[in-house]
Design a protein around this motif. Structure first.
Motif, PDB file in Angstrom:
ATOM      1  N   VAL A  40      38.750  45.799  36.329  1.00 56.42           N
ATOM      2  CA  VAL A  40      39.736  45.339  37.319  1.00 56.42           C
ATOM      3  C   VAL A  40      39.755  43.818  37.370  1.00 56.42           C
ATOM      4  N   GLY A  41      38.553  43.220  37.384  1.00 54.74           N
ATOM      5  CA  GLY A  41      38.465  41.758  37.401  1.00 54.74           C
ATOM      6  C   GLY A  41      39.079  41.132  36.163  1.00 54.74           C
ATOM      7  N   MET A  44      42.800  41.216  36.497  1.00 52.85           N
ATOM      8  CA  MET A  44      43.279  40.177  37.411  1.00 52.85           C
ATOM      9  C   MET A  44      43.339  38.824  36.700  1.00 52.85           C
ATOM     10  N   GLU A  45      42.299  38.524  35.923  1.00 46.35           N
ATOM     11  CA  GLU A  45      42.258  37.226  35.244  1.00 46.35           C
ATOM     12  C   GLU A  45      43.314  37.143  34.140  1.00 46.35           C
ATOM     13  N   SER A  47      46.184  38.492  34.256  1.00 46.44           N
ATOM     14  CA  SER A  47      47.452  38.230  34.951  1.00 46.44           C
ATOM     15  C   SER A  47      47.599  36.747  35.268  1.00 46.44           C
ATOM     16  N   THR A  68      37.366  34.389  31.346  1.00 46.54           N
ATOM     17  CA  THR A  68      37.571  35.820  31.130  1.00 46.54           C
ATOM     18  C   THR A  68      36.650  36.340  30.024  1.00 46.54           C
ATOM     19  N   TYR A 113      34.514  35.346  40.730  1.00 51.61           N
ATOM     20  CA  TYR A 113      35.766  35.397  41.486  1.00 51.61           C
ATOM     21  C   TYR A 113      35.918  34.299  42.538  1.00 51.61           C
ATOM     22  N   LYS A 148      39.579  42.007  46.536  1.00 52.02           N
ATOM     23  CA  LYS A 148      40.798  42.705  46.130  1.00 52.02           C
ATOM     24  C   LYS A 148      41.816  42.845  47.252  1.00 52.02           C
ATOM     25  N   ASN A 151      42.582  38.981  50.962  1.00 53.60           N
ATOM     26  CA  ASN A 151      43.322  37.727  50.822  1.00 53.60           C
ATOM     27  C   ASN A 151      42.530  36.548  51.398  1.00 53.60           C
TER      28      ASN A 151
END
Length: 225
Positions: A40-41, A44-45, A47, A68, A113, A148, A151
């Motif tokens: 998942v991490g 995210m990276e 993206s 990454t 993160y 996640k 925010n």
């Protein structure tokens, strides 16, 4: 005697089936709390890298790509650790400071993160074996939920001991994350609850708008059920 033998065989088969189910559930929790979270991490990276590329920020994209790559290497290392744990049939009995183990996870999440976490756990809270592993992974999952869903990139972890009970609060002041937002395909909260219940405890999630979220983990510090 034949009837007794048949009943014993039936009982043995049921115990064997329950053991297989329990072991599969444990493997599912371990995979979620390590490999799945890292994937998942990485997603995210990627993206973020894609967004930098679209905006022409190639230097930032290159820097993010290096980060990454490190995250991918870490994911491979943790996957190997899981395999080693399953090969090692004798659990470690040496007690370790929960504070030190949580600080290790907190530092890793900060590097990966950017999550800044304050830890308030006494040094003399000592855990061992599966209890130490399960508590650490529950705390890690609660912090991943901050990353996640909240925010916000700040959190607090505190722990107190009441008799034979260990109570841990993982708090943040970000967007609320009610327990009823859990839906099919997301197994983090289910895994946390199963881990806590296997040690005679449970989890609670208290979340309100403009106040943030508290994930409370409670377990017995005695033998696993």
């Amino acid at each position: 005697m034949q009837q007794l033998n048949d009943e014993l065989n039936d009982a043995y088969q049921k115990v064997e089936q329950l053991t297989v189910v329990e072991e599969r559930q444990k493997m599912a929790r371990d995979l979620h709390d390590t490999l799945t979270q890292d994937l998942v991490g990485i997603g995210m990276e990627l993206s973020v890298i894609e967004a930098y590329g679209k905006n022409g920020d190639y230097n930032k994209a290159k820097a993010q790509l290096q980060h990454t790559k490190k995250l991918t290497t870490s994911a491979i290392s943790e996957s190997r650790d899981i395999i080693e744990d399953y090969r090692n049939v004798t659990p470690a009995d040496a007690a370790v400071s929960l504070r030190l183990r949580v600080l290790e996870r907190v530092e890793l999440l900060h590097v990966k993160y950017g999550l800044k976490t304050t830890v308030e756990i006494d040094d003399d809270v000592m855990l061992a074996g599966e209890l130490l592993v399960d508590v650490t992974r529950m705390v890690n999952e609660a912090l991943m939920n901050v990353i996640k869903h909240a925010n916000i990139l700040e959190a607090q972890v505190g722990a107190i001991v009441k008799g034979n009970r260990l109570i841990i609060n993982v708090e943040n002041n970000g967007d609320p994350f009610p327990e009823n937002t859990h839906h099919q395909g997301h197994f983090g909260l289910l895994g946390m609850r199963e881990r806590a219940q296997s040690h005679g405890g449970d989890i609670r999630i208290m979340s309100l708008p403009n106040e943030g979220t508290v994930v409370q983990i409670e377990v017995e510090m005695g033998q696993k059920k």
